[in-house]
Design an enzyme around this catalytic site. Sequence first.
Site, mmCIF file in Angstrom:
data_model
loop_
_atom_site.group_PDB
_atom_site.id
_atom_site.type_symbol
_atom_site.label_atom_id
_atom_site.label_comp_id
_atom_site.label_asym_id
_atom_site.label_seq_id
_atom_site.Cartn_x
_atom_site.Cartn_y
_atom_site.Cartn_z
ATOM 1 C CG HIS A 161 -1.984 1.216 1.533
ATOM 2 N ND1 HIS A 161 -1.490 2.106 2.490
ATOM 3 C CD2 HIS A 161 -2.930 1.539 0.742
ATOM 4 C CE1 HIS A 161 -2.438 3.159 2.035
ATOM 5 N NE2 HIS A 161 -3.145 2.742 1.257
ATOM 6 C CD GLU B 289 -5.332 5.073 3.475
ATOM 7 O OE1 GLU B 289 -6.099 4.378 2.568
ATOM 8 O OE2 GLU B 289 -4.082 5.581 2.886
ATOM 9 C CD GLU C 65 -2.662 2.523 -3.707
ATOM 10 O OE1 GLU C 65 -3.098 3.507 -3.694
ATOM 11 O OE2 GLU C 65 -2.827 1.533 -2.992
ATOM 12 C CG HIS C 66 -0.417 6.149 -0.658
ATOM 13 N ND1 HIS C 66 -0.971 7.121 -0.143
ATOM 14 C CD2 HIS C 66 -1.141 5.093 -0.546
ATOM 15 C CE1 HIS C 66 -2.260 6.973 0.391
ATOM 16 N NE2 HIS C 66 -2.475 5.743 0.020
#
Length: 421
Positions: free
Chosen positions: A49, A129, A52-53
């Site tokens: 993740h 997040e 991905e960012h």
Amino acid sequence: MTETIEVTVLPSGLTVATERMPHVETVSLGAYVASGTRHEEAAQNGVSHFLEHMAFKGTERRTAAAIAEAVENVGGHINAYTAREQTAYYVKMLKGDLALGADIIGDILTHSTFAPEEIERERGVILQEIGQANDTPDDIIFDHFQEAAYPHQAMGRPVLGTEAIVGGLTRGEIAGYMRGHYAAGNIVVAATGALEHGRVVDLVAKHFADLPAALPPAPAPARYQGHEFREARDLDQVHIVLGFPGMSYTDPDYHAGLLLSTLLGGGMSSRLFQEIREKRGLVYSIYSFAAPYVDGGLFGIYAGTGESEAAELIPVTLEELARVQHDVTEAELARARTQVKAGLLMSLESTGSRCEQLARQLQVYGRVVRMEETMALLDAVTLADVRRAATRMFRAQPTLAVLGPAGEVPELPVIADRLAA
């Protein structure tokens, strides 16, 4: 011209799949990497993740702002997501901007720089997040459910990772994970819309040429175990997920399981909604879900209810799980079949959905599964198939996740005994 699907495997091992939709004015293009949370080491949980960012935070040719501006200057849209078995990067643009879309997705997958200052800035965003997810009980309950179903293994870890691990991930770990998992043979580039297959192949060959060749090791098999998670929180509602081992994409009962999920808790006409919300008023939200994986799956039921209502909710839910093993009607099955088929057909109106379907089918089955074949498989599901799928799942070891004022929710062994009886 009619819609056509074509697939080409480049010498590098990269697969390019396209579906021509000549009646639309747009194109969607995505790179779908067969790597996600279940491919991570425990000490790097959340790196998929994080990567991905970071892919949007600058390349050798473009700053983060330049990436966003290049897409939005032509009215396009760019995004990405991380899941347990896949990470995807995709754009949707007007048909004349296909070359730009392929350039940008290829650029971020092959030439991202992972600037230290961008890593630290994005680390803060991801920690926010994670904090937001932890503060959202009807969101974080699913992470707790996943971990209880697959304890002490990659399949059970959260997609976002934990604050402790994400807070310590280094540039070398992020870049190394990309080099080790974003291999040409581990990626499908899919494109749908107003396009020509040959041109897409040429663009992908050009802009994805620098992907590494060595394939990553296969992930450890998922081992469903079925445990309980319970956390008391001072909330107005108790959030509950009750689940069971489900079907993989290739399981013979896969389509029966989809129809079972729909008729049991897939809409306002479903058994759980009608019995528990409409007749008894015990919940605002209740639904079932099927989550298939390459080598297994989960079937679950979510409900949010008040502390006192939980005392009635659980027994009624268990009664429905017992009933559906033997008294599904032809009318229920027909309605569920129509709902599932309609949902699939409606998804064909989205170029992005078609991209995702093409890539997932190639990565799971090694081929494109035509919609006609899927419809025939759904039509072939019988009452006996649905009942068998229900019996198979609901007599297996359950998993329970409970968050909130949980005093009236029975312990897992009590639930398991009632299901067995």
